[in-house]
Design a protein around this motif. Structure first.
Motif, PDB file in Angstrom:
ATOM      1  N   LYS A  12       0.838  -1.207   0.000  1.00  0.00           N
ATOM      2  CA  LYS A  12       0.000   0.000   0.000  1.00  0.00           C
ATOM      3  C   LYS A  12       0.869   1.252   0.000  1.00  0.00           C
ATOM      4  N   ILE A  13       1.937   1.184   0.778  1.00  0.00           N
ATOM      5  CA  ILE A  13       2.845   2.332   0.829  1.00  0.00           C
ATOM      6  C   ILE A  13       3.488   2.548  -0.545  1.00  0.00           C
ATOM      7  N   ILE A  14       3.878   1.452  -1.175  1.00  0.00           N
ATOM      8  CA  ILE A  14       4.482   1.580  -2.502  1.00  0.00           C
ATOM      9  C   ILE A  14       3.477   2.192  -3.485  1.00  0.00           C
ATOM     10  N   ASP A  15       2.223   1.719  -3.417  1.00  0.00           N
ATOM     11  CA  ASP A  15       1.186   2.282  -4.296  1.00  0.00           C
ATOM     12  C   ASP A  15       1.079   3.794  -4.120  1.00  0.00           C
ATOM     13  N   GLU A  16       1.072   4.200  -2.839  1.00  0.00           N
ATOM     14  CA  GLU A  16       0.977   5.634  -2.553  1.00  0.00           C
ATOM     15  C   GLU A  16       2.133   6.405  -3.168  1.00  0.00           C
ATOM     16  N   ILE A  17       3.342   5.893  -2.932  1.00  0.00           N
ATOM     17  CA  ILE A  17       4.532   6.568  -3.457  1.00  0.00           C
ATOM     18  C   ILE A  17       4.450   6.666  -4.977  1.00  0.00           C
ATOM     19  N   MET A  18       4.020   5.556  -5.600  1.00  0.00           N
ATOM     20  CA  MET A  18       3.991   5.548  -7.064  1.00  0.00           C
ATOM     21  C   MET A  18       2.943   6.506  -7.619  1.00  0.00           C
ATOM     22  N   SER A  19       1.805   6.588  -6.954  1.00  0.00           N
ATOM     23  CA  SER A  19       0.786   7.475  -7.522  1.00  0.00           C
ATOM     24  C   SER A  19       1.160   8.941  -7.299  1.00  0.00           C
ATOM     25  N   LYS A  20       1.892   9.189  -6.204  1.00  0.00           N
ATOM     26  CA  LYS A  20       2.324  10.561  -5.917  1.00  0.00           C
ATOM     27  C   LYS A  20       3.232  11.104  -7.037  1.00  0.00           C
ATOM     28  N   HIS A  21       4.035  10.226  -7.610  1.00  0.00           N
ATOM     29  CA  HIS A  21       5.019  10.702  -8.595  1.00  0.00           C
ATOM     30  C   HIS A  21       4.642  10.354 -10.027  1.00  0.00           C
ATOM     31  N   LYS A  22       3.458   9.794 -10.201  1.00  0.00           N
ATOM     32  CA  LYS A  22       3.073   9.300 -11.517  1.00  0.00           C
ATOM     33  C   LYS A  22       3.225  10.366 -12.605  1.00  0.00           C
ATOM     34  N   GLN A  36      12.929   2.781  -0.721  1.00  0.00           N
ATOM     35  CA  GLN A  36      14.068   2.398   0.121  1.00  0.00           C
ATOM     36  C   GLN A  36      13.958   3.045   1.500  1.00  0.00           C
ATOM     37  N   GLU A  37      13.569   4.303   1.507  1.00  0.00           N
ATOM     38  CA  GLU A  37      13.439   5.056   2.756  1.00  0.00           C
ATOM     39  C   GLU A  37      12.328   4.464   3.632  1.00  0.00           C
ATOM     40  N   ALA A  38      11.303   3.904   2.980  1.00  0.00           N
ATOM     41  CA  ALA A  38      10.173   3.339   3.723  1.00  0.00           C
ATOM     42  C   ALA A  38      10.511   1.987   4.335  1.00  0.00           C
ATOM     43  N   ASN A  39      11.566   1.367   3.827  1.00  0.00           N
ATOM     44  CA  ASN A  39      11.957   0.076   4.380  1.00  0.00           C
ATOM     45  C   ASN A  39      12.630   0.279   5.742  1.00  0.00           C
ATOM     46  N   ASP A  40      12.257  -0.570   6.707  1.00  0.00           N
ATOM     47  CA  ASP A  40      12.829  -0.423   8.051  1.00  0.00           C
ATOM     48  C   ASP A  40      14.348  -0.492   8.039  1.00  0.00           C
ATOM     49  N   TYR A  41      14.886  -1.250   7.098  1.00  0.00           N
ATOM     50  CA  TYR A  41      16.335  -1.409   7.038  1.00  0.00           C
ATOM     51  C   TYR A  41      16.960  -0.614   5.899  1.00  0.00           C
ATOM     52  N   LYS A  42      16.216   0.359   5.413  1.00  0.00           N
ATOM     53  CA  LYS A  42      16.727   1.309   4.407  1.00  0.00           C
ATOM     54  C   LYS A  42      17.407   0.641   3.221  1.00  0.00           C
ATOM     55  N   TYR A  43      16.730  -0.344   2.673  1.00  0.00           N
ATOM     56  CA  TYR A  43      17.283  -0.944   1.451  1.00  0.00           C
ATOM     57  C   TYR A  43      16.151  -1.344   0.523  1.00  0.00           C
TER      58      TYR A  43
END
Ligand SMILES: Cc1cc2nc3c(=O)[nH]c(=O)nc-3n(C[C@H](O)[C@H](O)[C@H](O)COP(=O)(O)O)c2cc1C
Ligand code: SF4
Ligand code: FES
Lengths: 178, 394
Positions: A12-22, A36-43
């Motif tokens: 869901k977070i990825i969907d949000e990020i993708m639609s924000k920059h579409k 990457q930033e949204a991943n707990d381990y930054k990767y």
């Protein structure tokens, strides 16, 4: 791999990020950075890259080739804290290699760097050690960054102190070196 | 030349002038041709390293017929030993923004970008604030222009203009073939002016004071002043604005520690000058000056006699091997070969004649590599190996 499944970013977070920059030019890089930033381990975990690929119709191979090109993308889980040592010429001549040697005493670190790795993370995912080509702070050589804070004219004593501080439970956020 | 020339300090770039609104308003009320001629007669050349005449660049881009054009400020500043652009953007951001907008007026662009080096993320907030204030004023005077920041992702090669476009388009930052040049086919395939941060800051000076003030500084072929990032074995590292054309001897007199053995002019992709050549070397663009003229993006790194030139070269080659985008063979393989080669000679596994073979390889790279990275590896390689051969040998 188990570790990837555990660490993947919520779709869901990825969907949000993708639609924000579409539709914005260069969106792929921005999306990858934010995921990457949204991943707990930054990767960039494999599952998330796969998801970006299927959603954006950009072949996974292309996403992977972009991820490997830029040094800001991590393909492995990163530690809670990051120490970056400058290996630029000004810092190198003023002893940055010695600083790196002080850090590579962490178990397994020296082997990783000797094998050509450019970054190392401790097993407990507490600390990541990296190098950078130049911070653009050469007048202050040698330069080290700890969690984004720049330290200048760093000595061997001081880097050990910085490392110890990160390893302690009650980290001093405002550690002063002199 | 060098005997009569003294170090001349200049103070234009960082001079704090709160008149950017005036400069912007007055400049965009002048016809593009007039501004172009001002730049051409100032003889300003690009400060990003290559030294292309700025007026000419704006002129050819202005002549392209296209509804969409772009201005890009190259703030990738990745050359080790260079740290002037960061300082400009943090101390006098409005000069740069104004210059970007004036360039937009001249070539007919409505959008400008600042391609900011990823490591300079800490500049982003302040810069965005400045951009907001700037755009607000543009709106007020009914000048339609937008500026956006694009953050780099940590690849030195993206400072090369065409690699930078690729990266802004969301791809791997691999240099394109030239031609076509950015003036006709740049970002998104549109006519684009791309200039270094410092170059743009100088255009501000020129539009404000007129070309003569700028032209009167420096020497023939190398007009104006330039920021130098001074580091290494010097009692006073930092950024200095100096008139172009100085002799390296005068420079070392001012910045050395009385034990300067060599100076690297222009960073990893520049040249190492040994002490015996200080007097005959001038800092400026190629031309028919007496002695040798060395161009530079502004990095001046001093080494004293305690430094091993082998270590310096090893450090540069590691840098190139790491940062080569790997797209073309001469550079990808060449960097690795040179790096392995000097180590082998140092360890005594190869004899000293092997150095001559490597000098040939470095020369070949200069002609066959696709972009400036691979082409300039030979600069530091040859100048270090030729001048400090004994230090390369076991
Ligand atoms: C490998 C490589 C790296 C470069 N890095 C930069 C850089 O960091 N900043 C910059 O302004 N120009 C850099 N350049 C030069 C640009 O390609 C381009 O010539 C410059 O931005 C033009 O601006 P100018 O005419 O104002 O100098 C680099 C070139 C090469 C080949
Ligand atoms: S010269 Fe090097 S950096 Fe430039 S295109 Fe070729 S491989 Fe890439
Ligand atoms: S060489 Fe270390 S900051 Fe530039």
């Amino acid at each position: 791999m188990n570790v990837n499944l555990e660490n993947q970013v919520d779709t869901k977070i990825i969907d949000e990020i993708m639609s924000k920059h579409k539709g914005k030019p260069g969106e792929l890089l921005t999306v990858m950075e934010e995921v990457q930033e949204a991943n707990d381990y930054k990767y960039l975990d494999e599952a998330s890259m796969g998801y970006i690929s299927s959603k954006s119709k950009v072949p996974l191979s292309q996403i992977y080739s972009v991820a490997t090109f830029y040094s800001f993308f991590n393909l492995k889980p990163q530690g809670k804290h990051t120490i970056i040592v400058c290996r630029g010429t000004a810092c190198h001549t003023k002893g940055s290699k010695i600083l790196l040697d002080d850090l590579t005493t962490l178990p397994g670190c020296k082997d990783a760097f000797d094998a050509g790795e450019t970054s190392f993370t401790t097993d407990d995912k507490l600390i990541t050690i990296k190098t950078v080509a130049c911070f653009g702070q050469c007048a202050l050589a040698p330069v080290v960054a700890v969690d984004g804070v720049i330290y200048s004219n760093v000595t061997s004593e001081q880097i050990k102190k910085l490392l110890e501080n990160l390893q302690e439970e009650n980290k001093d956020e405002n550690i002063r070196l002199s | 030349m060098s005997t009569s020339y003294q170090l001349k300090r200049a103070d234009f770039i960082f001079k704090n002038e709160n008149d950017w609104e005036d400069v912007l308003r007055k400049s965009i009320s002048r016809p593009p041709n007039e501004l172009i001629n001002e730049l051409i007669s100032s003889e300003l050349k690009g400060r990003g390293g290559a030294g292309f005449p700025t007026g000419l660049k704006w002129k050819v881009t202005s002549e392209e017929v296209n509804d969409v054009k772009y201005v890009i400020c190259n703030a990738d500043e990745g050359e080790p030993g260079t740290f002037k652009d960061r300082e400009i953007l943090s101390r006098v951001p409005f000069k740069v923004l104004t210059a970007i907008a004036i360039c937009g007026h001249v070539i007919g662009a409505r959008t400008g970008f600042i391609y900011l080096r990823g490591e300079y993320f800490f500049l982003q907030n302040e810069l965005n604030k400045a951009i907001n204030e700037f755009e607000y004023y543009c709106k007020e005077i009914k000048f339609d222009f937008k500026i956006k920041i694009f953050m780099g992702s940590g690849a030195y090669i993206c400072g090369e203009e065409t690699a930078l476009f690729e990266s802004m388009e969301g791809k791997r930052g691999e240099p394109r073939n030239k031609p076509p040049y950015p003036s006709s086919f740049g970002y998104m395939g549109k006519p684009t002016v791309i200039n270094n941060v410092e170059t743009l800051a100088h255009t501000y000076t020129i539009f404000k004071y007129g070309s003569k003030r700028f032209y009167d500084l420096g020497v023939q072929y190398s007009r104006g002043s330039k920021l130098f990032s001074v580091s290494g074995d010097t009692p006073k590292p930092g950024i200095y604005e100096l008139e172009l054309g100085m002799s390296l001897a005068d420079f070392v007199e001012e910045f050395g520690d009385d034990d300067t053995k060599a100076v690297q002019v222009g960073g990893a992709s520049g040249f190492l000058v040994p002490r015996k050549r200080f007097a005959e070397t001038n800092i400026g663009f190629q031309g028919k000056l007496v002695g040798i003229s060395l161009p530079t993006g502004g990095s001046m790194m001093l080494f004293n006699s305690s430094r091993s030139m082998f270590n310096v070269l090893d450090n540069y080659l590691n840098f190139f091997a790491e940062e080569s985008c790997g797209q073309c063979t001469p550079c990808r393989v060449g960097c690795q070969q040179l790096l392995k080669g000097i180590k082998a000679v140092k360890r005594g596994e190869k004899n000293a004649q092997y150095l001559d073979k490597m000098l040939k390889l470095a020369e070949t790279m200069q002609f066959t590599a696709k972009c400036g990275l691979g082409q300039s590896v030979g600069n530091s390689f040859s100048s270090i190996v030729e001048n400090f051969r004994e230090e390369m040998i076991y």
